[in-house]
Structures are given as structure tokens and as C-alpha cells.
Design a protein around this motif. Structure first.
Motif, short mmCIF file in Angstrom:
data_model
loop_
_atom_site.label_atom_id
_atom_site.label_comp_id
_atom_site.label_asym_id
_atom_site.label_seq_id
_atom_site.Cartn_x
_atom_site.Cartn_y
_atom_site.Cartn_z
N ALA A 232 -29.23 14.66 -14.12
CA ALA A 232 -27.84 14.45 -14.44
C ALA A 232 -27.51 15.32 -15.80
CB ALA A 232 -27.32 13.24 -14.61
N ARG A 233 -26.34 15.95 -16.07
CA ARG A 233 -26.01 16.63 -17.22
C ARG A 233 -25.29 15.83 -18.29
NH1 ARG A 233 -23.39 22.09 -14.88
NH2 ARG A 233 -21.78 20.67 -13.83
N GLY A 234 -25.09 14.58 -18.10
CA GLY A 234 -24.46 13.67 -18.75
C GLY A 234 -23.11 13.84 -18.83
N GLN A 235 -22.45 14.05 -20.05
CA GLN A 235 -20.77 14.04 -20.24
C GLN A 235 -20.77 15.28 -21.57
OE1 GLN A 235 -19.28 9.81 -20.70
NE2 GLN A 235 -18.13 10.22 -18.87
N VAL A 236 -19.74 15.79 -21.31
CA VAL A 236 -19.26 16.83 -22.49
C VAL A 236 -17.66 16.36 -22.71
CG1 VAL A 236 -18.53 18.15 -20.84
CG2 VAL A 236 -19.41 19.31 -22.88
N LEU A 237 -17.66 16.92 -23.98
CA LEU A 237 -16.24 16.77 -24.79
C LEU A 237 -15.69 17.95 -24.97
CD1 LEU A 237 -13.94 14.74 -25.66
CD2 LEU A 237 -15.12 14.64 -27.69
N LYS A 291 -7.57 19.46 -26.84
CA LYS A 291 -8.73 18.32 -26.52
C LYS A 291 -8.51 17.77 -25.30
CE LYS A 291 -11.32 14.78 -28.83
NZ LYS A 291 -11.34 13.71 -29.90
N LEU A 292 -9.58 17.50 -24.50
CA LEU A 292 -9.49 16.89 -23.15
C LEU A 292 -10.38 15.41 -23.42
CD1 LEU A 292 -10.57 19.77 -20.76
CD2 LEU A 292 -8.20 18.78 -21.25
N GLN A 293 -10.54 14.92 -22.31
CA GLN A 293 -11.39 13.42 -22.40
C GLN A 293 -12.66 13.75 -21.91
OE1 GLN A 293 -10.01 10.41 -23.03
NE2 GLN A 293 -8.08 11.42 -23.40
N TRP A 294 -13.53 12.86 -22.33
CA TRP A 294 -15.05 13.08 -21.76
C TRP A 294 -15.17 13.28 -20.25
CZ3 TRP A 294 -19.41 13.68 -24.61
CH2 TRP A 294 -19.45 13.26 -26.10
N PHE A 295 -15.93 13.94 -19.67
CA PHE A 295 -16.22 14.16 -18.29
C PHE A 295 -17.68 14.47 -18.08
CE2 PHE A 295 -14.82 18.47 -19.74
CZ PHE A 295 -15.62 19.37 -18.87
N GLY A 296 -17.83 14.08 -16.54
CA GLY A 296 -19.15 14.68 -16.19
C GLY A 296 -19.11 15.68 -15.04
#
Length: 653
Positions: A232-237, A291-296
Motif C-alpha cells: 500500500a502506498r499510504g496517503q498523500v496530501l 490544496k486538496l484533502q488527504w487521499f489514498g
């Protein structure tokens, strides 16, 4: 594949306690009374800590007293709702019973299977799977003949693939998933809790390259190809600058050129926030630098996700990326891996309770509750059950003609209750529905299982209501919330909406204070790097902004930016210094701005017709304030200061 009630609109009010019962424990100290009705410190503490972080010794007095004011006001409203008998109306009882059953499930499902499912979901979240599928639709209520037909069709497709047929080609030709014609059945990468549970099981329990199926879900039968698995790549902001355009249109080429120019500006050192504010078409995010929200993985379109996760260092910027929305330039703000199990446990429990796997969990929970309640079926009565029903049941017209002679027979027992045929017959008469495609004995068995489930859960629910304090609190939160919604709707919200005379009077009384309109200008604003462009624009102001945009941006997409605005005096220093009809050019660090003042509007008051929504909101606040004042007189509050003082001092220890 991938995954309101009116009460949901009230949830913003639930930051304060929605408590409807008062002194529920003999050892609970009374915090205050409303017209002699006591309310204890135990419940206040529960909700105070639920809705806020524990205060420090320095802030405890202020925070507790602020919360107490909100709490008392809320209790006044709920007390008035009960005094009006709103908790006794059929509408309230029906709505509350529905919530009651929903709220009970998490408490009824507290079994080992819940723990296993949470652990399983977390483990799967550490891995992402890429898969393709071919769907053959089959309705969950379809008759056995049609279900078998769909199954055999899916099985035949699988055999063709195993014999060498191309999966993607078959998917585009025969899949009932409309997107397969474009993507060959590809679902991209996804993780746990993003697909229905049987589908998720199939992809996580098989290996790369496997052809799996037919797999039954509520959508039908699936043949699945496992393409890949990865960590899994986790999450990115991230932030983005978006140039909107429709696919396969001439505007896409223009968007590409404009995005390339913006990217070139950024690479030469232009400010990200400046470029975003000037050029991004995402009006929701551009004020905050895009700026967006955190996503995976699996939450946004794949091409955008891949470009975002490809960025390695904070501040890195991607080349323009095309999606179906247009072109995006993406900047990395932060990234993080999968959170620990402890951090995610509560969130996973909530998601699983709403997921399709909850059906499996429910089945196991019923089995365990049967054991704990010493459930025992009467086989003789059960085996004769179908004899009491005829074809009228399938048309929802069955009535109990056997009850006088057979109703007393016991169908099954628990440690507390004998459940008779009469109870089951009553249940069937109430719940029967038309079933054209279901066999009679099958439908009788379905109703029996539903009756058993309801009976088992109802017994357990009585124990939970009596002994589980957390459930009592949550249940009462919803009960009070419904009452509050109904009362606020009557006393405040609707009153402000329909009272046009009162609204006008409120506006007239408060317009000098709240609705003044300062002197303002109507302006056209033009921005360019080249002052000569603005010189040319100033000679063609008879054209519309749209016409000027087309004229100057036909060759170079970033040549000119156009805006139309209303700006009050005091809001922009340049305009304040050039407060006259006509044009002026402002020089900036990297850009020039042509301001063309079309007109100057005098100060006055914002018309009610233009700000009616705002005035209604203010009027509602005023009505609520007056109403609370009246309730405070009707139900005088007596505070136990010593209890409050001791409670506050507890945070200082």
C-alpha cells in the motif's frame, strides 16, 4: 462496485450533550435542576469529554462553564419538547424506533467475529490489488432458473479464458459493466473496504495471474483476473492547479497549452499560490493554493493518483497531467504510510458495521446470541409450519385462520420466553409482501428466520438498555436530537421562513447595524505580464471580457486574464487611491493589472431581496435567543455550585 435522513441535518448541534434523562444513578451528584428536575454530573462529564479534549488546569474553569451554558440551553429545549408531548406522537415513536434498532447493532455485534473482521481489514489495507472483471448481471431476487442461467453464462466465459481467449477483449464484448467497453474490465488498484466483501475476498485470497469465479455479489456473477499486488502506498496530501476541459474536445488542446505555460512559469520560479489564484479553474480550492484533502489509492482518478504518488520530495511539482476533467499540475505537500492498527481500529469498526460483510457478522452474532439465550426449536411444530400458509401469502393477502386452535403451540423457546405460533402469525400478517418469483415454502422460511432474528435481538436489546451505560447515552442522544429538531423546526426555523412581516421588521430594525452597504465600484480587471497588452485592451473596452479573452489568448493562452467584480471602498488600496470612473494600470512584481471602474455605487443598505437568506438566518438566531429567554423563566435553573467547583478542581489535580 465501489462503494439521510432529516435528522442528519441536526448533527451539527450534537457537539453538546443530547441528554433526556436526569438523575439515573443514586450515587450521581446533582449538577443542576431545571424546575426541580435534577441533572447529574456523571452524564455531563460523559458528554463534555466526548465532545472536547480534556482541558488543562488553566483552561478548565473557562471551558467547563462555556460548555455548561450550551448544555443547559439544550436541556431547556428538550424539556419543553417533552412538556409539549412531542415524545408521544406516532411520528416520533416510529422514527425513534428506527434509530434505536440501527444504534443497537454495534452493541449486539460485539463478538469475536467483529475483532477478526477488523484485523482482516487492517491487514488487507497494507496491500493494494489490481484486478479486472467481467460482470454477468443477476438480480438478488431472481428465480432459481434465471440465477442458474447467469451462473452458467459466467462459467462459460471463464472456460473460454482458460482455453486462451483474451480477457480484455471478452470483457469489452460481453461484460454487463458499461465501463468495460472502454477499459477492458480493468478496475485499477484498490484496497480493502472499497469493493463489496465477496469480491474483496476473491482478489485477496488468490494469486497474481489467477482467473477466479464465478464470484456472486449483489450485482451478479463476476469472472476476475488478478493483475498485480503491491505494498500500500499510504496517503498523500497535494495541491493542484486545474485547467478544466472536456475530453475529446477542441478545448482540451487549449487546456494543454495553457497548463504547459503555467508549468513553465513555475519552473522559472513563479509563485505557486500566485499561479493558482490567477489560472486554476478549481474555484473551491484556489483560494487555499489548490490544496486538496488527504487521499489514498482508489479515491481519485488513477492518472491523478499515480502522478501524485510519483512525487518524492515536499514541494516537488508534476508536469501537466491529463484526466477526464482537464489538465492538472500537482504539488506535493506531505505524505504518510498506513496508520497503526490502534489508530485505525475505531474507524475500521465503523466502516465494517456499514459494509456488506456486516451480514456475515450478523449471522455469527445471531448464532452466539442463540447459544447465550438457550434457544431451542420445537421440531414438530417447525416441520408443520408451511402447512399453515397458502398462495395468498405470496400476494400479501394471507390472514391467520388457524390461530384459535393452533396459536398456543410453542414454535421455539429461549431462557426468558416461549415464542408461540400466534406470535409468528401476527408477525407474518404485519410483514408479508408480494413475492411473485419466490416459492411458498422458501418465503415461509425467510419470514421465520426474520422472526427469530427479531426475537433474539429484542431480548438482547432489553439487557443492553438496562445495563450498558454507553448505549444509554448514545440512544438518548438520538432521542433528544429528534425532539430538538422537531421543536426547533416549529419554534425557530419555519417561523422565520414564513413570517414575512416579522422578517421585514427585523431587517428594518437591524439594517443600520448589520446590513450597511459601503460605497462600492463595479470594475473590470485585466491581468497580464505585458503592459502593452493592457494598453491594447484599454482601447477595446467596448468588447466583452469573453471576447477579449478569445482575442488575446488565441496564440498564447496566458496572455490575458479577465475578471468582473464589485469591490467596496476600503477593501483594495489601489482602488481607494483611484476612486473614479475610468481606467488605471497597477504595476506588480511580475504582472500588470488594468482596473476599469465602470460605475461608482453610493453607500446605503443591502436590499432585503438580495440578502434574504442571510437575514432569515439572523432572524432565526434572534427568535432562538428570545425563546431561550422565555424557557429560562418557565424552567428556572438552580446550579449546585459546590459540585461544579469540585468537578473543575478535578482537572487541576
Amino acid at each position: 462496485m465501489i462503494q439521510s435522513t432529516r435528522f442528519s441535518s441536526l448533527l451539527f448541534l450534537l457537539v453538546l450533550p443530547l441528554l433526556s434523562f436526569a438523575q439515573s444513578n443514586e450515587d450521581d451528584q446533582v449538577l443542576f435542576q431545571l424546575d426541580s428536575e435534577p441533572y447529574g454530573i456523571k452524564a455531563f462529564n460523559y458528554y463534555f469529554l466526548k465532545n472536547a479534549e480534556e482541558p488543562s488546569a488553566d483552561s478548565a474553569k473557562i471551558k467547563v462553564n462555556e460548555y455548561l451554558d450550551l448544555y443547559v440551553n439544550f436541556r431547556l429545549k428538550v424539556k419543553e419538547a417533552i412538556a409539549q408531548g412531542q415524545d408521544q406522537t406516532p411520528e416520533f415513536k416510529e422514527e425513534f424506533e428506527g434509530y434505536k434498532k440501527q444504534l443497537a447493532e454495534p452493541y449486539l455485534m460485539q463478538t469475536k467475529v467483529n475483532e477478526q473482521m477488523v484485523a482482516e481489514a487492517y491487514q488487507r489495507l497494507t496491500q493494494e490489488v489490481s484486478a479486472s472483471h467481467i460482470l454477468i448481471k443477476s438480480d438478488e431476487q431472481a428465480n432459481p432458473e434465471d440465477t442458474l442461467k447467469a451462473y452458467n453464462k459466467a462459467l462459460d466465459i471463464k472456460n473460454k479464458i482458460l482455453a486462451g481467449a483474451d480477457f480484455e477483449t471478452l470483457a469489452s464484448q460481453v461484460s454487463d459493466d458499461p465501463s468495460a467497453k472502454q477499459n477492458g474490465g480493468s478496475l485499477g488498484y484498490f484496497s480493502a473496504l472499497q469493493m463489496v466483501y465477496p469480491f474483496e475476498n476473491a482478489v485477496y485470497q488468490n494469486q497474481i495471474g489467477d482467473i477466479v469465479g464465478p464470484v456472486k455479489t449483489r450485482f451478479g456473477y463476476h469472472i476476475i483476473k488478478i493483475n498485480d499486488k503491491r505494498k500500500a502506498r499510504g496517503q498523500v496530501l497535494v495541491a493542484h492547479i486545474m485547467i478544466r476541459a472536456k475530453p475529446d474536445s477542441l478545448s482540451m488542446a487549449t487546456a494543454k497549452s495553457k497548463a504547459a505555460s503555467i508549468y513553465d512559469n513555475l519552473k522559472k520560479g513563479a509563485s505557486w499560490d500566485e499561479q493558482c489564484k490567477l489560472y486554476s479553474d478549481d474555484v473551491r480550492t484556489k483560494p487555499a493554493g489548490g490544496k486538496l484533502q488527504w487521499f489514498g489509492t482508489g479515491q481519485l482518478v488513477p492518472t491523478f493518483e499515480d502522478a501524485a504518488f510519483a512525487l518524492k520530495e515536499t514541494g516537488d511539482i508534476s508536469e501537466p497531467v491529463q484526466t477526464r476533467f482537464g489538465y492538472h499540475i500537482i504539488k506535493l505537500i506531505d505524505q504518510k504510510g498506513i496508520a497503526s492498527f490502534e489508530e485505525m481500529q475505531s474507524e475500521l469498526e465503523t466502516k465494517i458495521s456499514r459494509d456488506s460483510r456486516a451480514k456475515d457478522k450478523k449471522s455469527v452474532a445471531i448464532t452466539k446470541l442463540k447459544e447465550s439465550q438457550y434457544f431451542e426449536i420445537n421440531p414438530i411444530v417447525f416441520n408443520q409450519l408451511a402447512n399453515y400458509f397458502d398462495s395468498t401469502l405470496l400476494t400479501a393477502q394471507w390472514n391467520n385462520e388457524q390461530s384459535q386452535t393452533n396459536g398456543s403451540k410453542v414454535l421455539f423457546t429461549t431462557n426468558n420466553t416461549d415464542y408461540t405460533l400466534q406470535l409468528f402469525f401476527d408477525y407474518v400478517e404485519e410483514k408479508q409482501k408480494k413475492r411473485k418469483l419466490t416459492a411458498l415454502d422458501t418465503y415461509v422460511n425467510q419470514l421465520y428466520n426474520q422472526f427469530v432474528e427479531k426475537s433474539i435481538f429484542d431480548e438482547e436489546l432489553e439487557l443492553i438498555e438496562a445495563h450498558n451505560y454507553d448505549y444509554q447515552m448514545v440512544l438518548d442522544e438520538y432521542r433528544s436530537g429528534i425532539l430538538l429538531f422537531n421543536l426547533m423546526e416549529t419554534e425557530v426555523w419555519n417561523k422565520a421562513m414564513v413570517d414575512s412581516i416579522g422578517l421585514q421588521e427585523f431587517y428594518d430594525k437591524n439594517k443600520k447595524k448589520n446590513y450597511k452597504l459601503a460605497e462600492h465600484v463595479v470594475v473590470r480587471r485585466f491581468v497580464s505580464k505585458d503592459s502593452s497588452v493592457l494598453q491594447s485592451v484599454s482601447t477595446q473596452l467596448d468588447k466583452t471580457n469573453s471576447e477579449l479573452d478569445s482575442l488575446f489568448n488565441s496564440q498564447e493562452p496566458l496572455t490575458l486574464q479577465t475578471f468582473e467584480e464589485k469591490i467596496e471602498q476600503g477593501k483594495n488600496k489601489w482602488l481607494d487611491d483611484h476612486w473614479a470612473i475610468g481606467s488605471s494600470v497597477q504595476s506588480g512584481k511580475n504582472y500588470f493589472t488594468l482596473w476599469h471602474v465602470v460605475s461608482i455605487q453610493p453607500d446605503g443598505y443591502k436590499p432585503l431581496t438580495e440578502i434574504k437568506g442571510l437575514v432569515i438566518s439572523d432572524y432565526q438566531h434572534e427568535l432562538e435567543k428570545q425563546w431561550l429567554k422565555a424557557l429560562s423563566k418557565k424552567y428556572p435553573m438552580k446550579l449546585n455550585k459546590s459540585v461544579l467547583k469540585s468537578y473543575i478542581e478535578g482537572f487541576e489535580d
